[in-house]
Design an enzyme around this catalytic site. Structure first.
Site, PDB file in Angstrom:
ATOM      1  CG  HIS A 313      -1.536  -1.409   1.147  1.00  0.00           C
ATOM      2  ND1 HIS A 313      -2.597  -1.483   0.694  1.00  0.00           N
ATOM      3  CD2 HIS A 313      -1.287  -2.766   1.888  1.00  0.00           C
ATOM      4  CE1 HIS A 313      -3.461  -3.199   0.886  1.00  0.00           C
ATOM      5  NE2 HIS A 313      -2.421  -3.512   1.542  1.00  0.00           N
ATOM      6  CD  GLU A 329      -1.746  -4.012   4.489  1.00  0.00           C
ATOM      7  OE1 GLU A 329      -2.953  -3.296   4.401  1.00  0.00           O
ATOM      8  OE2 GLU A 329      -1.377  -4.334   5.087  1.00  0.00           O
ATOM      9  CG  HIS A 383       0.497  -6.506   2.454  1.00  0.00           C
ATOM     10  ND1 HIS A 383      -0.575  -5.687   1.545  1.00  0.00           N
ATOM     11  CD2 HIS A 383       1.363  -6.916   1.311  1.00  0.00           C
ATOM     12  CE1 HIS A 383      -0.095  -5.288   0.759  1.00  0.00           C
ATOM     13  NE2 HIS A 383       1.338  -6.349  -0.025  1.00  0.00           N
ATOM     14  CD  GLU A 445      -2.016 -10.220   4.701  1.00  0.00           C
ATOM     15  OE1 GLU A 445      -1.852  -9.128   5.895  1.00  0.00           O
ATOM     16  OE2 GLU A 445      -2.197  -9.691   3.770  1.00  0.00           O
TER      17      GLU A 445
END
Ligand SMILES: [Zn+2]
Length: 482
Positions: A313, A329, A383, A445
């Site tokens: 992102h 995030e 992430h 993650e």
């Protein structure tokens, strides 16, 4: 390239209808736009443009089905993206980039009163949306197309049964423990349940079944929802009349983790029991067997490996929202990436490269290109996760291509220990950056921003340092540098 969904064949019929509407219409006829039977109220109405093509406002539709939309002012570009797919559209250009591949659109994307409108057919073909035109109400019905991924699922038979419903759903109930009871009038036969990811869910279709009058009145044709708390895997039950050709009722079980179901038919009822589902997980038959050269087991000591650290992102795309006020995030991803880079900078055999060195938006395509042009030996994307259930917690490592599995296993062994969070294991998922790259690639993650304890850990400087050390240890072990 992986296409999102098969092309829908009835589109040409639809556009003929639209053309008719456009010409016959007095100015008063403006097509209404529904998504999963809910009326969308875009600030700009769908338009019928030259040659009868219909264009619809894309932001509202995309965001309603879980895609993010990012507008790049200087380049007049719209990017529609999830973590698995990316579409890049330039205003007044009829070529779109779908997962980095050029696709010709019927008519270019345009901007109207600050809204981007793109051809309806392109949405149908590329965003997994089914489009149905209702001539009586002059409405476009969009249905999110939950495509079965289970190869054993007997998908729509070539000869559809005659139209008309044989049964009606009267109620869907959760028994508070492990089961769901579907009550119906007439005949209702469930098709083989199938699983979908992102988010995880199980879908059960009942062809030729609609809502009873009471249910139809209750939900005015829309989706019914039963939130579930306290179950190990089930988080929500949803039901709707999913399709009108033929009328199909659909039950969706939203999950926090892998699960399966067992169906027990009764008299005018079907009982659905949750199972752990370990035996029914479908395997992806399309997995490419990519014979990428494995890392040399005996590297010369002067070899320098290029390792791309990809902070997920950024900029206008903040990623998942943390339960901690004001935290996103993208901040975690960048903070951890910078720490990993600082540690790798000290390694004489590793050259770290940041695909996103600051808080700016970078397309998924550019992240992949960055790795390829820098001849990366390894690609590691960072992430953090999110789940509607705030008690879901833990670290996961994803790979997609088989040549990345060994790297995923080694990294995860270190990383899960490094985060100190629940170990959710190594998983396979078609995320864009680990699918489209060509070197061993993983996506971490780190934890769940929707969980308070995970969030506190992820935004702790000391914990980030431990995670960075763990990632570096994993990279070094995989490259046989330790
Ligand atoms: Zn993310």
């Amino acid at each position: 390239m992986k296409k999102f969904v098969p092309v829908l064949l009835f589109m040409s019929v639809l556009f003929t209808l639209f053309a008719g509407v456009g010409q016959a219409a007095s100015a008063a006829v403006v097509p209404k736009l529904y998504l999963n039977d809910q009326l969308l109220k875009p600030t700009v109405d769908p338009q019928i443009v030259q040659k009868g093509y219909t264009i619809v406002p894309i932001r509202l539709v995309s965001e309603s089905i879980g895609y993010k939309v990012t507008w790049m002012e200087e380049s007049q570009t719209v990017i529609i993206h999830s973590e698995t797919d990316e579409i890049i559209l330039k205003i007044n250009d009829s070529i779109a980039l779908v997962n980095n591949e050029k696709v010709q659109m019927d008519t270019p994307a345009v901007v109207l009163k600050g809204n981007t409108l793109i051809p309806l057919r392109f949405i149908g073909d590329n965003l997994g949306i089914k489009v149905v035109w209702n001539n009586d109400s002059k409405s476009v019905y969009l249905y999110k197309d939950d495509k079965p991924v289970d190869p054993t699922d007997p998908s729509t038979p070539p000869t559809d049964p005659p139209p008309g419903t044989t049964g009606k759903l009267t109620s869907v109930l959760y028994d508070g423990m492990n089961g769901i009871v579907v009550n119906y009038e007439g005949t209702a036969t469930a098709k083989t349940p199938f699983k979908l990811d992102n988010p995880k869910r199980i879908v059960i279709d009942f062809p030729n079944v609609g809502y009873s009058d009471e249910l139809a009145a209750q939900f005015s044709g829309a989706e019914g929802k039963i939130p579930v708390t306290g179950h190990a895997t089930l988080t929500q039950i949803r039901y709707s009349v999913f399709s009108n050709s033929p009328t199909t009722a659909r039950i969706v079980l939203d999950l926090s983790a892998d699960a399966g179901v067992e169906l027990t038919p009764g008299t005018n009822e079907l009982r659905i029991s949750m199972t752990d589902g370990t035996t029914t997980t479908p395997t992806d038959p399309t997995t490419p067997t990519d014979p990428t050269t494995p890392v040399d087991p005996n590297p010369p000591t002067n070899k320098v490996y290029n390792v791309v650290i990809d902070a997920g992102h950024g900029g206008t795309d903040p990623g998942a929202k943390s339960i901690l006020t004001g935290k996103w995030e993208k901040e975690f991803n960048l903070a951890l990436s910078l720490k990993v880079k600082a540690l790798l900078d000290k390694e004489k055999n590793i050259k770290p490269l940041l695909s996103r060195p600051d808080d700016n938006f970078v397309t998924l395509a550019n992240r992949v290109t960055f790795a390829k042009t820098n001849k990366a030996d390894l690609f590691l994307s960072i992430h953090a996760n999110s789940n509607p259930k705030s008690d879901v917690t833990g670290s996961e490592t994803y790979y997609y291509r088989e040549d990345s599995k060994a790297f995923a296993n080694v990294i995860h062994k270190h990383f899960a220990k490094g985060t100190g969070l629940k170990d959710r294991g190594v998983k396979k998922e078609s995320f864009h950056v680990i699918r489209e790259t060509t070197m061993p690639a993983v996506l971490l993650e780190a934890g769940f921003l929707s969980n308070l304890s995970d969030s506190n850990t992820l935004f702790s400087d000391a914990a980030q340092t431990k995670m960075a050390q763990a990632i570096v240890a994993g990279i070094k072990e995989y490259l046989k540098l330790s």
